[in-house]
Design a protein around this motif. Structure first.
Motif, PDB file in Angstrom:
ATOM      1  N   ARG A   1      -0.077  -1.712  -4.897  1.00 34.77           N
ATOM      2  CA  ARG A   1       0.920  -1.500  -5.825  1.00 34.77           C
ATOM      3  C   ARG A   1       1.923  -2.308  -5.928  1.00 34.77           C
ATOM      4  O   ARG A   1       2.353  -2.837  -4.767  1.00 34.77           O
ATOM      5  N   LEU A   2       2.605  -2.645  -7.384  1.00 38.87           N
ATOM      6  CA  LEU A   2       3.733  -3.330  -6.976  1.00 38.87           C
ATOM      7  C   LEU A   2       5.007  -2.669  -7.060  1.00 38.87           C
ATOM      8  O   LEU A   2       5.160  -1.582  -7.859  1.00 38.87           O
ATOM      9  N   ALA A   3       5.764  -2.927  -5.796  1.00 40.68           N
ATOM     10  CA  ALA A   3       7.024  -1.984  -5.719  1.00 40.68           C
ATOM     11  C   ALA A   3       7.818  -1.699  -6.755  1.00 40.68           C
ATOM     12  O   ALA A   3       8.402  -0.746  -7.058  1.00 40.68           O
ATOM     13  N   CYS A   4       7.844  -2.862  -7.666  1.00 37.58           N
ATOM     14  CA  CYS A   4       8.835  -2.998  -8.706  1.00 37.58           C
ATOM     15  C   CYS A   4       8.462  -2.218  -9.997  1.00 37.58           C
ATOM     16  O   CYS A   4       9.310  -1.880 -10.578  1.00 37.58           O
ATOM     17  N   GLN A   5       7.354  -1.854  -9.914  1.00 40.34           N
ATOM     18  CA  GLN A   5       6.773  -0.935 -11.027  1.00 40.34           C
ATOM     19  C   GLN A   5       6.535   0.570 -10.539  1.00 40.34           C
ATOM     20  O   GLN A   5       6.125   1.356 -11.440  1.00 40.34           O
ATOM     21  N   VAL A   6       6.772   0.821  -9.528  1.00 43.72           N
ATOM     22  CA  VAL A   6       6.702   2.181  -8.964  1.00 43.72           C
ATOM     23  C   VAL A   6       7.884   3.040  -8.751  1.00 43.72           C
ATOM     24  O   VAL A   6       8.847   2.682  -8.474  1.00 43.72           O
ATOM     25  N   LYS A   7       7.893   4.328  -9.394  1.00 46.04           N
ATOM     26  CA  LYS A   7       8.880   5.421  -9.268  1.00 46.04           C
ATOM     27  C   LYS A   7       8.370   6.308  -8.145  1.00 46.04           C
ATOM     28  O   LYS A   7       7.257   6.754  -8.101  1.00 46.04           O
ATOM     29  N   VAL A   8       9.435   6.720  -7.253  1.00 45.39           N
ATOM     30  CA  VAL A   8       8.928   7.538  -6.135  1.00 45.39           C
ATOM     31  C   VAL A   8       9.058   9.070  -6.720  1.00 45.39           C
ATOM     32  O   VAL A   8      10.096   9.268  -7.168  1.00 45.39           O
ATOM     33  N   LEU A   9       7.806   9.625  -6.503  1.00 47.19           N
ATOM     34  CA  LEU A   9       7.992  11.205  -6.923  1.00 47.19           C
ATOM     35  C   LEU A   9       7.773  11.994  -5.945  1.00 47.19           C
ATOM     36  O   LEU A   9       7.940  13.539  -6.165  1.00 47.19           O
ATOM     37  N   GLY A  10       7.612  11.641  -4.735  1.00 44.82           N
ATOM     38  CA  GLY A  10       7.544  12.715  -3.427  1.00 44.82           C
ATOM     39  C   GLY A  10       7.404  11.863  -2.350  1.00 44.82           C
ATOM     40  O   GLY A  10       7.813  10.626  -2.381  1.00 44.82           O
ATOM     41  N   ASP A  11       7.208  12.373  -1.128  1.00 43.65           N
ATOM     42  CA  ASP A  11       7.097  11.926   0.127  1.00 43.65           C
ATOM     43  C   ASP A  11       6.102  10.787   0.126  1.00 43.65           C
ATOM     44  O   ASP A  11       4.910  11.314  -0.071  1.00 43.65           O
ATOM     45  N   ILE A  12       6.628   9.531   0.679  1.00 44.08           N
ATOM     46  CA  ILE A  12       5.440   8.449   0.466  1.00 44.08           C
ATOM     47  C   ILE A  12       5.689   7.840   1.884  1.00 44.08           C
ATOM     48  O   ILE A  12       6.677   7.712   2.496  1.00 44.08           O
ATOM     49  N   GLU A  13       4.462   7.058   2.299  1.00 45.01           N
ATOM     50  CA  GLU A  13       4.598   6.109   3.325  1.00 45.01           C
ATOM     51  C   GLU A  13       3.903   4.693   2.634  1.00 45.01           C
ATOM     52  O   GLU A  13       3.041   4.763   1.892  1.00 45.01           O
ATOM     53  N   VAL A  14       4.834   3.682   2.972  1.00 51.02           N
ATOM     54  CA  VAL A  14       4.658   2.357   2.554  1.00 51.02           C
ATOM     55  C   VAL A  14       4.158   1.243   3.466  1.00 51.02           C
ATOM     56  O   VAL A  14       4.567   1.400   4.661  1.00 51.02           O
TER      57      VAL A  14
ATOM     58  N   GLY B   1       0.931  -1.091  -0.046  1.00 49.11           N
ATOM     59  CA  GLY B   1      -0.011  -0.107  -0.075  1.00 49.11           C
ATOM     60  C   GLY B   1       0.846   1.310   0.189  1.00 49.11           C
ATOM     61  O   GLY B   1       1.969   1.081   0.612  1.00 49.11           O
ATOM     62  N   ILE B   2       0.433   2.197  -0.865  1.00 48.80           N
ATOM     63  CA  ILE B   2       1.441   3.612  -0.884  1.00 48.80           C
ATOM     64  C   ILE B   2       0.486   4.391  -0.612  1.00 48.80           C
ATOM     65  O   ILE B   2      -0.658   4.793  -1.343  1.00 48.80           O
ATOM     66  N   ALA B   3       0.860   5.639   0.042  1.00 50.09           N
ATOM     67  CA  ALA B   3       0.259   6.997   0.300  1.00 50.09           C
ATOM     68  C   ALA B   3       1.155   7.904  -0.132  1.00 50.09           C
ATOM     69  O   ALA B   3       2.499   8.079   0.541  1.00 50.09           O
ATOM     70  N   GLY B   4       0.905   8.834  -0.934  1.00 49.66           N
ATOM     71  CA  GLY B   4       1.872   9.836  -1.477  1.00 49.66           C
ATOM     72  C   GLY B   4       1.901   9.700  -3.116  1.00 49.66           C
ATOM     73  O   GLY B   4       1.599   8.839  -3.739  1.00 49.66           O
ATOM     74  N   PRO B   5       2.562  10.816  -3.614  1.00 50.45           N
ATOM     75  CA  PRO B   5       2.962  10.750  -4.991  1.00 50.45           C
ATOM     76  C   PRO B   5       3.925   9.679  -5.639  1.00 50.45           C
ATOM     77  O   PRO B   5       5.181   9.678  -5.256  1.00 50.45           O
ATOM     78  N   VAL B   6       3.466   8.903  -6.366  1.00 51.03           N
ATOM     79  CA  VAL B   6       4.167   7.767  -7.234  1.00 51.03           C
ATOM     80  C   VAL B   6       3.785   7.916  -8.630  1.00 51.03           C
ATOM     81  O   VAL B   6       2.659   8.502  -8.989  1.00 51.03           O
ATOM     82  N   SER B   7       4.486   7.111  -9.669  1.00 49.40           N
ATOM     83  CA  SER B   7       4.120   7.226 -11.029  1.00 49.40           C
ATOM     84  C   SER B   7       2.822   6.371 -11.114  1.00 49.40           C
ATOM     85  O   SER B   7       2.332   5.442 -10.329  1.00 49.40           O
ATOM     86  N   GLU B   8       2.161   6.571 -12.183  1.00 49.13           N
ATOM     87  CA  GLU B   8       0.824   5.734 -12.541  1.00 49.13           C
ATOM     88  C   GLU B   8       1.206   4.471 -12.868  1.00 49.13           C
ATOM     89  O   GLU B   8       2.231   4.071 -13.287  1.00 49.13           O
ATOM     90  N   ALA B   9       0.244   3.631 -12.508  1.00 48.81           N
ATOM     91  CA  ALA B   9       0.263   2.236 -12.915  1.00 48.81           C
ATOM     92  C   ALA B   9       0.230   1.889 -14.380  1.00 48.81           C
ATOM     93  O   ALA B   9      -0.552   2.432 -14.963  1.00 48.81           O
ATOM     94  N   GLY B  10       1.079   1.119 -14.994  1.00 50.42           N
ATOM     95  CA  GLY B  10       1.191   0.876 -16.221  1.00 50.42           C
ATOM     96  C   GLY B  10       0.570  -0.408 -16.698  1.00 50.42           C
ATOM     97  O   GLY B  10      -0.130  -1.115 -15.754  1.00 50.42           O
TER      98      GLY B  10
END
Length: 115
Positions: free
Chosen positions: A81-94, A52-61
């Motif tokens: 979300r799949l961590a392997c497909q996510v780019k960190v774009l700002g502060d997030i909580e995982v 689970g991710i709260a905060g700005p990350v890349s869109e799901a492909g």
């Protein structure tokens, strides 16, 4: 530089970093049970790095949407979300959840899990 919070700890990472690789580089236990040995190594095909991710990350492909659309996941709408497909774009909580695929309802605490 974005801050990544997981298991009560905060890490600083580069903008656009791949979340899976970043967490593994920090020795964060991203996988539950045997999935730490048997996973797709970031190809987005196994689904075991779901978080689970709260905060700005890349869109799901497309690849991520497809894999999360298969059981036991409930699609991107299921809040994972799949961590392997996510780019960190700002502060997030995982948040990592129980189950081999991280599909469970309860968060795990960061210790290596046998579930």
């Amino acid at each position: 530089m974005p801050q990544v919070k997981i298991f009560g700890k905060t890490y600083t990472c580069a903008q656009g970093a791949n979340l899976r690789q970043f967490l593994l580089d920090q020795n964060v236990p991203l996988y539950n049970g045997p999935s730490s040995l048997v996973n797709c190594h970031g190809l987005g095909t196994c689904g075991t790095c779901a978080v689970g991710i709260a905060g700005p990350v890349s869109e799901a492909g497309g690849r991520e949407k497809f894999r999360l659309g298969l059981p036991p996941h409930k699609g991107v709408e299921g809040g994972r979300r799949l961590a392997c497909q996510v780019k960190v774009l700002g502060d997030i909580e995982v948040t990592k959840y129980e189950g081999i695929w991280g599909e469970g309802a309860r968060p795990v605490d960061g210790r290596v899990s046998a579930s």
